[in-house]
Structure formats: C-alpha cells, structure tokens
Write a protein that holds these residues in place. Sequence first.
Motif, PDB file in Angstrom:
ATOM      1  N   GLU A   3       0.916  -1.209   0.068  1.00  0.00           N
ATOM      2  CA  GLU A   3      -0.042  -0.026   0.011  1.00  0.00           C
ATOM      3  C   GLU A   3       0.835   1.223  -0.075  1.00  0.00           C
ATOM      4  O   GLU A   3       1.743   1.349   0.806  1.00  0.00           O
ATOM      5  CB  GLU A   3      -0.924   0.009   1.275  1.00  0.00           C
ATOM      6  N   GLN A   4       0.470   2.210  -0.769  1.00  0.00           N
ATOM      7  CA  GLN A   4       1.186   3.483  -0.793  1.00  0.00           C
ATOM      8  C   GLN A   4      -0.059   4.673  -0.724  1.00  0.00           C
ATOM      9  O   GLN A   4      -0.182   5.170  -1.571  1.00  0.00           O
ATOM     10  CB  GLN A   4       1.880   3.651  -2.015  1.00  0.00           C
ATOM     11  N   PRO A   5      -0.712   4.592   0.429  1.00  0.00           N
ATOM     12  CA  PRO A   5      -1.752   5.426   0.548  1.00  0.00           C
ATOM     13  C   PRO A   5      -1.624   7.090   0.433  1.00  0.00           C
ATOM     14  O   PRO A   5      -2.528   7.726  -0.019  1.00  0.00           O
ATOM     15  CB  PRO A   5      -2.280   5.070   2.028  1.00  0.00           C
ATOM     16  N   PRO A  29       0.853  10.196  -4.966  1.00  0.00           N
ATOM     17  CA  PRO A  29       2.250  10.377  -5.353  1.00  0.00           C
ATOM     18  C   PRO A  29       2.809  11.402  -4.417  1.00  0.00           C
ATOM     19  O   PRO A  29       4.056  11.815  -4.380  1.00  0.00           O
ATOM     20  CB  PRO A  29       2.332  10.897  -6.894  1.00  0.00           C
ATOM     21  N   GLN A  30       2.095  12.380  -3.688  1.00  0.00           N
ATOM     22  CA  GLN A  30       2.671  13.515  -3.178  1.00  0.00           C
ATOM     23  C   GLN A  30       3.684  13.179  -2.090  1.00  0.00           C
ATOM     24  O   GLN A  30       4.955  13.881  -2.079  1.00  0.00           O
ATOM     25  CB  GLN A  30       1.579  14.422  -2.440  1.00  0.00           C
ATOM     26  N   LYS A  32       2.641  10.270   8.175  1.00  0.00           N
ATOM     27  CA  LYS A  32       2.164  10.052   6.907  1.00  0.00           C
ATOM     28  C   LYS A  32       2.649   8.580   6.443  1.00  0.00           C
ATOM     29  O   LYS A  32       4.111   8.575   6.193  1.00  0.00           O
ATOM     30  CB  LYS A  32       2.185  10.862   5.956  1.00  0.00           C
ATOM     31  N   THR A  33       2.135   7.665   6.060  1.00  0.00           N
ATOM     32  CA  THR A  33       2.721   6.479   5.551  1.00  0.00           C
ATOM     33  C   THR A  33       3.130   6.526   4.179  1.00  0.00           C
ATOM     34  O   THR A  33       2.720   7.031   3.215  1.00  0.00           O
ATOM     35  CB  THR A  33       1.672   5.270   5.564  1.00  0.00           C
ATOM     36  N   LEU A  34       4.512   6.157   3.986  1.00  0.00           N
ATOM     37  CA  LEU A  34       4.966   6.279   2.688  1.00  0.00           C
ATOM     38  C   LEU A  34       4.790   4.767   2.095  1.00  0.00           C
ATOM     39  O   LEU A  34       4.190   4.924   0.942  1.00  0.00           O
ATOM     40  CB  LEU A  34       6.623   6.006   2.900  1.00  0.00           C
ATOM     41  N   PHE A  35       4.869   3.660   2.850  1.00  0.00           N
ATOM     42  CA  PHE A  35       4.504   2.372   2.127  1.00  0.00           C
ATOM     43  C   PHE A  35       4.278   1.515   3.101  1.00  0.00           C
ATOM     44  O   PHE A  35       4.821   1.618   4.298  1.00  0.00           O
ATOM     45  CB  PHE A  35       5.477   2.002   1.057  1.00  0.00           C
ATOM     46  N   LEU A  36       3.431   0.547   2.939  1.00  0.00           N
ATOM     47  CA  LEU A  36       3.099  -0.555   4.136  1.00  0.00           C
ATOM     48  C   LEU A  36       3.499  -1.921   3.065  1.00  0.00           C
ATOM     49  O   LEU A  36       2.559  -1.989   2.243  1.00  0.00           O
ATOM     50  CB  LEU A  36       1.859  -0.463   4.450  1.00  0.00           C
ATOM     51  N   ASP A  95      12.380  -7.234  -2.917  1.00  0.00           N
ATOM     52  CA  ASP A  95      11.923  -7.026  -4.074  1.00  0.00           C
ATOM     53  C   ASP A  95      10.753  -6.292  -4.316  1.00  0.00           C
ATOM     54  O   ASP A  95      10.787  -5.320  -5.085  1.00  0.00           O
ATOM     55  CB  ASP A  95      11.642  -8.754  -4.889  1.00  0.00           C
ATOM     56  N   VAL A  96       9.767  -6.289  -3.526  1.00  0.00           N
ATOM     57  CA  VAL A  96       8.671  -5.556  -3.421  1.00  0.00           C
ATOM     58  C   VAL A  96       9.009  -4.094  -3.239  1.00  0.00           C
ATOM     59  O   VAL A  96       8.492  -3.185  -3.898  1.00  0.00           O
ATOM     60  CB  VAL A  96       7.367  -5.953  -2.425  1.00  0.00           C
ATOM     61  N   CYS A  97       9.971  -3.854  -2.361  1.00  0.00           N
ATOM     62  CA  CYS A  97      10.383  -2.506  -2.312  1.00  0.00           C
ATOM     63  C   CYS A  97      11.020  -1.769  -3.461  1.00  0.00           C
ATOM     64  O   CYS A  97      10.522  -0.840  -3.768  1.00  0.00           O
ATOM     65  CB  CYS A  97      11.345  -2.632  -0.898  1.00  0.00           C
ATOM     66  N   THR A  98      11.616  -2.655  -4.269  1.00  0.00           N
ATOM     67  CA  THR A  98      12.295  -2.196  -5.399  1.00  0.00           C
ATOM     68  C   THR A  98      11.159  -2.036  -6.237  1.00  0.00           C
ATOM     69  O   THR A  98      11.315  -1.039  -7.025  1.00  0.00           O
ATOM     70  CB  THR A  98      13.347  -3.286  -5.766  1.00  0.00           C
ATOM     71  N   ARG A  99      10.337  -2.991  -6.354  1.00  0.00           N
ATOM     72  CA  ARG A  99       9.349  -2.849  -7.609  1.00  0.00           C
ATOM     73  C   ARG A  99       8.427  -1.527  -7.412  1.00  0.00           C
ATOM     74  O   ARG A  99       7.807  -1.125  -8.296  1.00  0.00           O
ATOM     75  CB  ARG A  99       8.434  -4.128  -7.751  1.00  0.00           C
ATOM     76  N   ALA A 100       8.347  -1.103  -6.167  1.00  0.00           N
ATOM     77  CA  ALA A 100       7.434  -0.060  -5.588  1.00  0.00           C
ATOM     78  C   ALA A 100       8.387   1.195  -5.836  1.00  0.00           C
ATOM     79  O   ALA A 100       7.651   2.212  -5.779  1.00  0.00           O
ATOM     80  CB  ALA A 100       6.993  -0.232  -4.305  1.00  0.00           C
ATOM     81  N   GLY A 101       9.364   1.221  -6.114  1.00  0.00           N
ATOM     82  CA  GLY A 101      10.181   2.446  -6.463  1.00  0.00           C
ATOM     83  C   GLY A 101      11.215   3.001  -5.170  1.00  0.00           C
ATOM     84  O   GLY A 101      11.439   4.234  -5.531  1.00  0.00           O
ATOM     85  N   PHE A 102      11.205   2.105  -4.255  1.00  0.00           N
ATOM     86  CA  PHE A 102      11.933   2.489  -2.997  1.00  0.00           C
ATOM     87  C   PHE A 102      13.315   1.823  -2.915  1.00  0.00           C
ATOM     88  O   PHE A 102      13.344   0.540  -3.523  1.00  0.00           O
ATOM     89  CB  PHE A 102      11.117   2.317  -1.959  1.00  0.00           C
TER      90      PHE A 102
END
Length: 151
Positions: free
Chosen positions: A24-26, A29-30, A71-75, A116-123
């Motif tokens: 989740e990236q709630p 893009p901000q 604020k959540t960046l990603f979960l 892998d999920v972090c990398t694919r999410a752009g982090f």
Amino acid sequence: MADESNNTPVFQIQRMYLKDLSLEQPNAPQILLEQTQPQVDINLALAAEPVSEGFFEVSVTATVTTKVGDKTLFLIEAKQAGIFEIRNLPQEQLEGIIGIVCPQMIYPYLRAVVSDVCTRAGFPPVILSEVNFQAMFEAQQAQREAQGAVN
C-alpha cells in the motif's frame, strides 16, 4: 510418503510458497516528493497449524511500515509459508522444529520477497535483518511457563 508402520522420524519440506502479499502507498504520489528520511518499523509473526496427519503449515509474516512524519510512505505485508511433513517425533522436539527449524528455512524467501517488493514499488530495498528463531522460541516458552505459574 513415509511408511508409517515404522517409527523412523520424518522431516521433509513438501512445498514453499508465498501465501499473502500486500503493498500500500496511501499517500502517493505527493509523499514521494518528500526528502525526509523515513522511519521504518518491522514486525514479524509466526504461525503454525496442522494441515493433515503428519503435515504442518508454518508461516512467517513480515509487516514493514515506512513513514515520513505521521504519513505512511508505504506498507508491505508478506506471508511466506511452507508445508512440512513431520512424523514420529516427541512433542518437545516437534515444537522446536516447528518454532525454530521451519521458520529458519522460510525466512530467506520472505526476506527476498520484501526486498523485491520495495524495489518494484520504486524504493530502496528494505533488507530484513537476520533473526534468531531459537532465541524467539525460548523467550516464548519462558513467557508461557511464567504465565502458567501465575494462573
């Protein structure tokens, strides 16, 4: 399948699999424009249950919450599981195998999935640190014994 007529101990991996995965990236893009270093919180959970006679599903779940301020960046929540055939072992050995050996076998797969999920999410990848499952198991046993003494 092992011949159940003898009492030879059996321990085999039947299958290793990714049981559940969530990203989740709630606030995208901000929040992706933030330059602040995020805070990373990682929680692990173990679960085990019998599937059928002599077969157990053991899973390790990692929940990675990354925040910038409040604020959540990603979960990411990932659950890696395995089915193990375990037969003809005394109960205390069975508990140790399910609580220590099986999670040790599953955990490297979980680490790879989270990274892998972090990398694919752009982090940048979040690399889960090594875990001493034996120490975790012993702490849980001690806690259970202490609770038993209180009751």
